[in-house]
Write a protein that holds these residues in place. Structure first.
Motif, mmCIF file in Angstrom:
data_model
loop_
_atom_site.group_PDB
_atom_site.id
_atom_site.type_symbol
_atom_site.label_atom_id
_atom_site.label_comp_id
_atom_site.label_asym_id
_atom_site.label_seq_id
_atom_site.Cartn_x
_atom_site.Cartn_y
_atom_site.Cartn_z
ATOM 1 N N GLY A 103 20.452 56.160 25.900
ATOM 2 C CA GLY A 103 20.284 56.680 27.166
ATOM 3 C C GLY A 103 21.426 57.646 27.519
ATOM 4 O O GLY A 103 22.040 58.150 26.764
ATOM 5 N N LEU A 104 21.445 57.916 28.776
ATOM 6 C CA LEU A 104 22.241 59.070 29.416
ATOM 7 C C LEU A 104 23.305 58.276 30.393
ATOM 8 O O LEU A 104 23.071 57.615 31.081
ATOM 9 N N ALA A 105 24.458 58.997 30.219
ATOM 10 C CA ALA A 105 25.600 58.617 31.505
ATOM 11 C C ALA A 105 25.853 60.112 31.923
ATOM 12 O O ALA A 105 25.381 61.282 31.550
ATOM 13 N N ALA A 138 29.852 59.948 13.133
ATOM 14 C CA ALA A 138 28.866 59.884 12.256
ATOM 15 C C ALA A 138 28.093 58.742 11.730
ATOM 16 O O ALA A 138 29.163 57.900 11.216
ATOM 17 N N ARG A 139 26.927 58.211 11.934
ATOM 18 C CA ARG A 139 26.306 56.955 11.215
ATOM 19 C C ARG A 139 26.877 55.858 11.713
ATOM 20 O O ARG A 139 27.037 54.807 11.103
ATOM 21 N N ARG A 140 27.371 55.850 13.035
ATOM 22 C CA ARG A 140 27.975 54.438 13.723
ATOM 23 C C ARG A 140 27.110 53.815 14.602
ATOM 24 O O ARG A 140 27.335 52.841 15.321
ATOM 25 N N TRP A 141 25.918 54.283 14.750
ATOM 26 C CA TRP A 141 24.754 53.728 15.796
ATOM 27 C C TRP A 141 25.392 53.732 17.105
ATOM 28 O O TRP A 141 25.768 52.328 17.452
ATOM 29 N N LEU A 142 25.874 54.670 17.736
ATOM 30 C CA LEU A 142 26.482 54.677 18.860
ATOM 31 C C LEU A 142 25.647 53.843 20.149
ATOM 32 O O LEU A 142 24.348 54.300 20.187
ATOM 33 N N THR A 143 26.427 53.544 21.160
ATOM 34 C CA THR A 143 25.727 52.831 22.224
ATOM 35 C C THR A 143 25.519 54.324 23.376
ATOM 36 O O THR A 143 26.019 55.178 23.087
ATOM 37 N N THR A 144 24.638 53.915 24.284
ATOM 38 C CA THR A 144 24.888 55.096 25.432
ATOM 39 C C THR A 144 26.215 55.152 26.033
ATOM 40 O O THR A 144 27.047 54.025 25.809
ATOM 41 N N PRO A 145 26.884 56.463 26.196
ATOM 42 C CA PRO A 145 28.132 56.456 26.863
ATOM 43 C C PRO A 145 28.283 55.837 27.893
ATOM 44 O O PRO A 145 27.122 55.663 28.796
ATOM 45 N N ALA A 146 29.552 55.459 28.460
ATOM 46 C CA ALA A 146 29.909 54.888 29.732
ATOM 47 C C ALA A 146 31.142 55.638 30.169
ATOM 48 O O ALA A 146 31.942 56.216 29.424
#
Length: 210
Positions: A103-105, A138-146
């Motif tokens: 999602g978005l922050a 890159a390629r770390r499958w990041l979460t939605t930012p906070a």
């Protein structure tokens, strides 16, 4: 009640209330506004068209966190689209070819999103233009930012948290909770404490940076 496509991204975004409406993202790439009083539909807007030759190509889920501004709603799709939508009538205000499985922050002037490749973007809330991007994760499958003070924080599949300056996207700090994925979006309390939980159940808390 709404049907599901034959194939969808795992997970669902949480409904977001704003004024007299509640907003929901769906697996068919749409966002719907329902009246809180009776559940009737106020408007519906397609964020990303589920188009392609097979079910995998047609994935267009809006599964991550929606953000509500003063007069607009922001949503992002797995298909690679981020849209600003008028709260009054559901019409698109702008559309940007950047999207996410998450999602978005939101800050007063920016939207933050981590795309499928692991690039973190800051978009101008007024027009969707890119203010900066950070490609080092890159390629770390990041979460939605906070948003943590003057920083954006993303977590990754290796159990790390990364702090990026909101001004320019530079990575200024990182910490590893444990060698276990962090899948949920880090949460920030009213007092500024950031907490994150790994898939193995280890919880870590960080005070707001000075």
């Amino acid at each position: 009640d709404r049907g599901l496509p034959n194939l969808s991204v795992r997970g669902n975004g949480a409904p977001v209330a704003g004024g007299e409406l509640v907003y929901l993202g769906y697996d068919d790439g749409s966002v719907i506004a329902l009246r809180l009083a009776d559940g009737l539909r106020a408007w519906e807007q397609l964020v990303a068209e589920p188009d392609g030759r097979n079910e995998l190509e047609r994935l267009a889920d809006v599964d991550g966190e929606l953000q509500v501004g003063l007069s607009e709603l922001y949503a992002t799709s797995f298909r690679g689209q981020t849209m600003a939508i008028s709260l009054a009538n559901g019409r698109p205000l702008w559309n940007r070819d950047v999207g996410s499985y998450g999602g978005l922050a939101m800050t007063p002037d920016k939207l933050l999103v981590a795309d499928q490749a692991g690039t973190v973007w800051a978009l101008d809330r007024t027009n969707g233009n890119a203010l900066w991007k950070q490609e080092a994760l890159a390629r770390r499958w990041l979460t939605t930012p906070a948003v943590h003070g003057n920083f954006a924080v993303v977590a990754d599949v290796e159990g790390y948290l990364h702090w990026l300056r909101l001004d320019d996207g530079q990575i200024v700090a990182r910490d590893r909770i444990q060698s276990s994925p962090i899948r949920g979006t880090p949460q920030v309390s009213v007092s500024g404490m950031l907490v994150a939980l790994t898939a193995e159940g280890k919880l870590a808390a960080y005070p707001q940076p000075q």
